[in-house]
Design an enzyme around this catalytic site. Structure first.
Site, PDB file in Angstrom:
ATOM      1  NE  ARG A 177     -54.637  88.237   6.320  1.00 17.33           N
ATOM      2  CZ  ARG A 177     -53.445  87.678   6.248  1.00 17.33           C
ATOM      3  NH1 ARG A 177     -52.383  88.378   6.540  1.00 17.33           N
ATOM      4  NH2 ARG A 177     -53.293  86.426   5.874  1.00 17.33           N
ATOM      5  CE  LYS A 237     -47.735  80.863   6.443  1.00 17.72           C
ATOM      6  NZ  LYS A 237     -48.457  81.722   7.401  1.00 17.72           N
ATOM      7  CG  HIS A 242     -51.187  88.300  14.152  1.00 19.21           C
ATOM      8  ND1 HIS A 242     -49.865  88.369  13.790  1.00 19.21           N
ATOM      9  CD2 HIS A 242     -51.754  87.419  13.292  1.00 19.21           C
ATOM     10  CE1 HIS A 242     -49.630  87.577  12.764  1.00 19.21           C
ATOM     11  NE2 HIS A 242     -50.774  86.990  12.431  1.00 19.21           N
ATOM     12  CB  SER A 277     -46.164  87.322   9.607  1.00 21.14           C
ATOM     13  OG  SER A 277     -47.033  87.307  10.709  1.00 21.14           O
TER      14      SER A 277
HETATM   15  O1  PNS Z   1     -50.742  81.915  10.952  1.00 17.04           O
HETATM   16  P1  PNS Z   1     -50.949  80.703  10.061  1.00 17.04           P
HETATM   17  O2  PNS Z   1     -49.615  80.213   9.526  1.00 17.04           O
HETATM   18  O3  PNS Z   1     -51.950  80.946   8.981  1.00 17.04           O
HETATM   19  O4  PNS Z   1     -51.550  79.554  11.022  1.00 17.04           O
HETATM   20  C1  PNS Z   1     -51.810  78.259  10.533  1.00 17.04           C
HETATM   21  C2  PNS Z   1     -51.872  77.257  11.707  1.00 17.04           C
HETATM   22  C3  PNS Z   1     -50.530  77.246  12.449  1.00 17.04           C
HETATM   23  C4  PNS Z   1     -52.965  77.689  12.665  1.00 17.04           C
HETATM   24  C5  PNS Z   1     -52.202  75.853  11.107  1.00 17.04           C
HETATM   25  O5  PNS Z   1     -51.222  75.496  10.185  1.00 17.04           O
HETATM   26  C6  PNS Z   1     -52.320  74.790  12.198  1.00 17.04           C
HETATM   27  O6  PNS Z   1     -53.312  74.691  12.877  1.00 17.04           O
HETATM   28  N1  PNS Z   1     -51.230  74.001  12.385  1.00 17.04           N
HETATM   29  C7  PNS Z   1     -51.159  73.002  13.396  1.00 17.04           C
HETATM   30  C8  PNS Z   1     -51.197  71.596  12.787  1.00 17.04           C
HETATM   31  C9  PNS Z   1     -52.634  71.156  12.519  1.00 17.04           C
HETATM   32  O7  PNS Z   1     -53.441  71.042  13.405  1.00 17.04           O
HETATM   33  N2  PNS Z   1     -52.936  70.924  11.236  1.00 17.04           N
HETATM   34  C10 PNS Z   1     -54.254  70.434  10.839  1.00 17.04           C
HETATM   35  C11 PNS Z   1     -55.242  71.574  10.574  1.00 17.04           C
HETATM   36  S1  PNS Z   1     -54.823  72.490   9.118  1.00 17.04           S
END
Ligand code: PNS
Length: 159
Positions: free
Chosen positions: A90, A41, A17, A128
């Site tokens: 990745r 998650k 990150h 993570s």
């Molecule tokens: O590090 P991650 O878990 O891959 O990140 C995913 C994240 C948190 C960026 C994604 O789940 C997100 O944007 N969540 C916020 C809710 C949202 O906007 N959801 C709609 C788009 S998927």
């Protein structure tokens, strides 16, 4: 001003990150690292812990700020006049989810652009979840996480 948001769970922040944050901060004027809830998650570290760790590791970068938001990414971005999302990529296994996320965000907010930044080769295996699995089994995670937050990360597994 080129403002971007780098969203994620950061549960916890890894060297992978931080590499994306550093590289984004070199090419963008303002980078907001946003801790967002991933509904898929269950988090190990609280939002406060994740923000604290990110603030510690991004201190050397004056154009990087850290924030959190419980809600839609596009809502946060719009409220903060940001219309570019940076996501790290990745491997092909990442692609399906980040591609879907980019398209959903574009559908919800057509002015939102998503840019993908390739991982640094040396962190292509890193996540993570992998960090937590190694820490949980008593392995050494020193090479995987920024040194400033190593003790905070392992503290979860030492009680
Ligand atoms: O590090 P991650 O878990 O891959 O990140 C995913 C994240 C948190 C960026 C994604 O789940 C997100 O944007 N969540 C916020 C809710 C949202 O906007 N959801 C709609 C788009 S998927």
């Amino acid at each position: 001003m080129t403002k971007v948001i780098y969203p994620g769970s950061f549960d916890p922040v890894t060297k992978g990150h931080l590499d994306i944050i550093k590289r984004s901060s070199k090419i963008m004027e303002q980078v907001t690292v946003a801790v967002l809830e991933n509904p898929r998650k269950i988090a190990t570290y609280s939002i406060e812990e994740r923000v604290k760790m990110l603030k510690m590791v991004t201190e050397p970068y004056p154009n990087v700020t850290v924030d959190y938001y419980k809600g839609l990414l596009i809502e946060y971005a719009q409220n903060n006049n940001i219309n570019i999302v940076i996501k790290g990529l990745r491997a092909m296994s990442d692609f399906e989810f980040v591609f879907q996320m980019a398209l959903v965000n574009q559908k919800l907010s057509p002015s939102m652009e998503t840019l993908f930044m390739m991982t640094n080769n040396k962190y292509s295996f890193l996540s993570s979840s992998i960090v937590k699995e190694i820490a949980c089994l008593g392995g050494d995670i020193r090479s995987l996480v920024p040194p400033e937050v190593h003790n905070i990360i392992i503290a979860k597994y030492q009680s």
